[in-house]
Design a protein around this motif. Structure first.
Motif, PDB file in Angstrom:
ATOM      1  N   SER A  15       0.852  -1.192   0.000  1.00  0.00           N
ATOM      2  CA  SER A  15       0.000   0.000   0.000  1.00  0.00           C
ATOM      3  C   SER A  15       0.886   1.239   0.000  1.00  0.00           C
ATOM      4  O   SER A  15       2.059   1.178   0.362  1.00  0.00           O
TER       5      SER A  15
ATOM      6  N   GLN B 295      -7.026  -5.379  -6.549  1.00  0.00           N
ATOM      7  CA  GLN B 295      -7.212  -4.383  -5.510  1.00  0.00           C
ATOM      8  C   GLN B 295      -8.010  -4.998  -4.367  1.00  0.00           C
ATOM      9  O   GLN B 295      -8.984  -5.704  -4.603  1.00  0.00           O
ATOM     10  N   LEU B 296      -7.591  -4.735  -3.155  1.00  0.00           N
ATOM     11  CA  LEU B 296      -8.343  -5.218  -2.002  1.00  0.00           C
ATOM     12  C   LEU B 296      -9.284  -4.118  -1.534  1.00  0.00           C
ATOM     13  O   LEU B 296      -8.858  -2.998  -1.294  1.00  0.00           O
ATOM     14  N   ALA B 297     -10.530  -4.470  -1.393  1.00  0.00           N
ATOM     15  CA  ALA B 297     -11.493  -3.480  -0.905  1.00  0.00           C
ATOM     16  C   ALA B 297     -11.332  -3.325   0.594  1.00  0.00           C
ATOM     17  O   ALA B 297     -11.033  -4.279   1.304  1.00  0.00           O
ATOM     18  N   ASN B 298     -11.503  -2.129   1.049  1.00  0.00           N
ATOM     19  CA  ASN B 298     -11.375  -1.883   2.478  1.00  0.00           C
ATOM     20  C   ASN B 298     -12.725  -1.987   3.171  1.00  0.00           C
ATOM     21  O   ASN B 298     -13.742  -1.626   2.609  1.00  0.00           O
ATOM     22  N   GLY B 299     -12.696  -2.475   4.412  1.00  0.00           N
ATOM     23  CA  GLY B 299     -13.931  -2.576   5.179  1.00  0.00           C
ATOM     24  C   GLY B 299     -14.494  -1.212   5.517  1.00  0.00           C
ATOM     25  O   GLY B 299     -15.696  -1.010   5.536  1.00  0.00           O
ATOM     26  N   ARG B 300     -13.593  -0.274   5.790  1.00  0.00           N
ATOM     27  CA  ARG B 300     -14.049   1.082   6.107  1.00  0.00           C
ATOM     28  C   ARG B 300     -14.254   1.837   4.799  1.00  0.00           C
ATOM     29  O   ARG B 300     -13.312   2.077   4.056  1.00  0.00           O
TER      30      ARG B 300
ATOM     31  N   THR C  71      -8.785   2.114  -0.796  1.00  0.00           N
ATOM     32  CA  THR C  71      -8.339   0.736  -0.852  1.00  0.00           C
ATOM     33  C   THR C  71      -7.466   0.366   0.328  1.00  0.00           C
ATOM     34  O   THR C  71      -6.791   1.211   0.908  1.00  0.00           O
ATOM     35  N   ALA C  72      -7.490  -0.900   0.674  1.00  0.00           N
ATOM     36  CA  ALA C  72      -6.632  -1.394   1.740  1.00  0.00           C
ATOM     37  C   ALA C  72      -5.240  -1.666   1.200  1.00  0.00           C
ATOM     38  O   ALA C  72      -4.261  -1.663   1.921  1.00  0.00           O
TER      39      ALA C  72
ATOM     40  N   LYS D 106     -11.170 -10.358   6.251  1.00  0.00           N
ATOM     41  CA  LYS D 106     -10.033 -10.004   7.098  1.00  0.00           C
ATOM     42  C   LYS D 106     -10.502  -9.984   8.543  1.00  0.00           C
ATOM     43  O   LYS D 106     -11.635  -9.638   8.825  1.00  0.00           O
TER      44      LYS D 106
ATOM     45  N   ASN E 185      -0.666   1.138   6.904  1.00  0.00           N
ATOM     46  CA  ASN E 185      -1.122   1.928   5.774  1.00  0.00           C
ATOM     47  C   ASN E 185      -0.580   3.358   5.807  1.00  0.00           C
ATOM     48  O   ASN E 185      -0.444   4.007   4.788  1.00  0.00           O
TER      49      ASN E 185
ATOM     50  N   GLY F 237       4.100   0.512   2.105  1.00  0.00           N
ATOM     51  CA  GLY F 237       4.905  -0.697   2.022  1.00  0.00           C
ATOM     52  C   GLY F 237       4.067  -1.949   2.146  1.00  0.00           C
ATOM     53  O   GLY F 237       2.854  -1.910   1.942  1.00  0.00           O
TER      54      GLY F 237
ATOM     55  N   TYR G 143      -2.053  -9.066   5.483  1.00  0.00           N
ATOM     56  CA  TYR G 143      -2.880  -9.357   4.308  1.00  0.00           C
ATOM     57  C   TYR G 143      -2.178 -10.330   3.364  1.00  0.00           C
ATOM     58  O   TYR G 143      -2.806 -11.182   2.755  1.00  0.00           O
TER      59      TYR G 143
ATOM     60  N   SER H   9     -13.488  -9.100  -5.218  1.00  0.00           N
ATOM     61  CA  SER H   9     -14.070  -8.627  -3.955  1.00  0.00           C
ATOM     62  C   SER H   9     -15.572  -8.827  -4.059  1.00  0.00           C
ATOM     63  O   SER H   9     -16.228  -8.180  -4.862  1.00  0.00           O
TER      64      SER H   9
ATOM     65  N   GLN I  29     -17.671  -5.766   0.873  1.00  0.00           N
ATOM     66  CA  GLN I  29     -16.723  -4.915   1.592  1.00  0.00           C
ATOM     67  C   GLN I  29     -15.920  -5.767   2.575  1.00  0.00           C
ATOM     68  O   GLN I  29     -16.485  -6.424   3.437  1.00  0.00           O
ATOM     69  N   GLY I  30     -14.629  -5.778   2.419  1.00  0.00           N
ATOM     70  CA  GLY I  30     -13.769  -6.475   3.364  1.00  0.00           C
ATOM     71  C   GLY I  30     -13.679  -7.970   3.159  1.00  0.00           C
ATOM     72  O   GLY I  30     -13.042  -8.669   3.929  1.00  0.00           O
TER      73      GLY I  30
END
Lengths: 177, 104
Positions: A74, A132-137, A142-143, B29, B41, B45, B50, B86, B89-90
């Motif tokens: 990231s 791309q990883l989707a973020n929970g928030r 993106t996460a 997650k 984040n 890096g 994950y 995906s 979400q998450g």
């Protein structure tokens, strides 16, 4: 007055401090990672890694199996901030280019390391996949980005790392039905 | 069980085809990893939590594909492909598929 200064700190100073911290730490980590990548790539330079189906013309190869390497990367807060600004005027976002470069090179190196551990002389038909990883928030974008490198690990007849050049290349014969 | 991402298994001959075999897993997650990744984040890096999570999930998807291949009597899976999507979400789906074959 005290309440105002508290609000100033939480609403402006803290995010700015975070961006500044992110700038220095992020830059330091990135430089270190690039140096590390260059060193490991120099070691792996002779390791057969090709994106096509390679079979040396002078002997049979042995398939060891599927080799994989993956990494989730990231960007730091500072770069995210810069990219946000860049989005207004458009154009090249250099901040995101370096992170993808780091991710791809790291994934390939990990795949090569896995292949070495499994006793392969090379990896053929290497593919790179980015997702791309989707973020929970929801508000945070993106996460991270996952990069996966995979290919078929093979053992070449004779010594290791033999015939790594494109010379002597043949397309494998079509398998009999 | 031999896996390859080419239409054949180098050094071996395919004698029988058994069709497509698939394996998938949907993972979310966990909160601990999410918090750590959130902190990481900031500086950017690699997000190790994950990376490990996806690696485990992918391994499981492959395992399921291999189990299916074994159940139809194959001893190799060729032309293996991966796909990640995906679904919510998450949460992410990791999907592995390939063609089950018998080689000699």
């Amino acid at each position: 007055m005290d309440d105002l200064s508290f609000r100033l700190i939480t609403e402006f100073a803290a995010p700015i401090a975070l961006v500044i911290v992110a700038f220095f730490t992020g830059r330091f980590l990135e430089h270190r990672h690039f140096r590390d990548l260059r060193e490991r790539e120099a070691i792996n330079r002779g390791f057969l890694t090709v994106t096509f189906e390679y079979e040396p013309s002078d002997g049979r190869v042995e398939t060891i199996g599927l080799m994989m390497g993956s990494v989730v990367v990231s960007v730091d807060h500072f770069k995210r901030f810069l990219a946000g600004l860049r989005n207004i005027v458009g154009g090249r976002i250099k901040a995101y280019e370096t992170i993808l470069d780091r991710g791809r090179r790291e994934a390939v190196l990990r795949m090569q390391a896995a292949a070495r551990d499994a006793g392969c002389d090379g990896v053929i038909n290497v593919r790179l996949e980015t997702s791309q990883l989707a973020n929970g928030r929801a508000n945070n974008g993106t996460a991270g980005v996952e990069v996966l490198a995979f290919g078929t690990g093979v053992r070449l007849p004779g010594s290791a790392n033999r015939g790594t050049g494109p010379a002597g290349l043949t397309r494998p014969a079509v398998p009999a039905p | 069980m031999l896996l390859s991402n080419i239409e054949e298994v180098p050094g071996k001959r395919i004698v029988e085809f058994y069709g497509i075999v698939t394996g998938s897993t949907v993972r979310a997650k966990n909160v601990g990893r999410d918090i750590m990744a959130g902190l990481k984040n900031i500086v950017g890096g690699e997000l190790k939590g994950y990376t490990e999570l996806l690696e485990e999930s992918r391994k499981q998807a492959i395992e399921r594909m291999v189990t299916q291949a074994e159940s139809v009597g194959a001893n190799a899976v060729v032309n293996v492909r991966f796909s990640t999507s995906s679904v919510a979400q998450g949460a992410a789906e990791l999907f592995a598929y390939g063609t089950a074959v018998r080689v000699d």
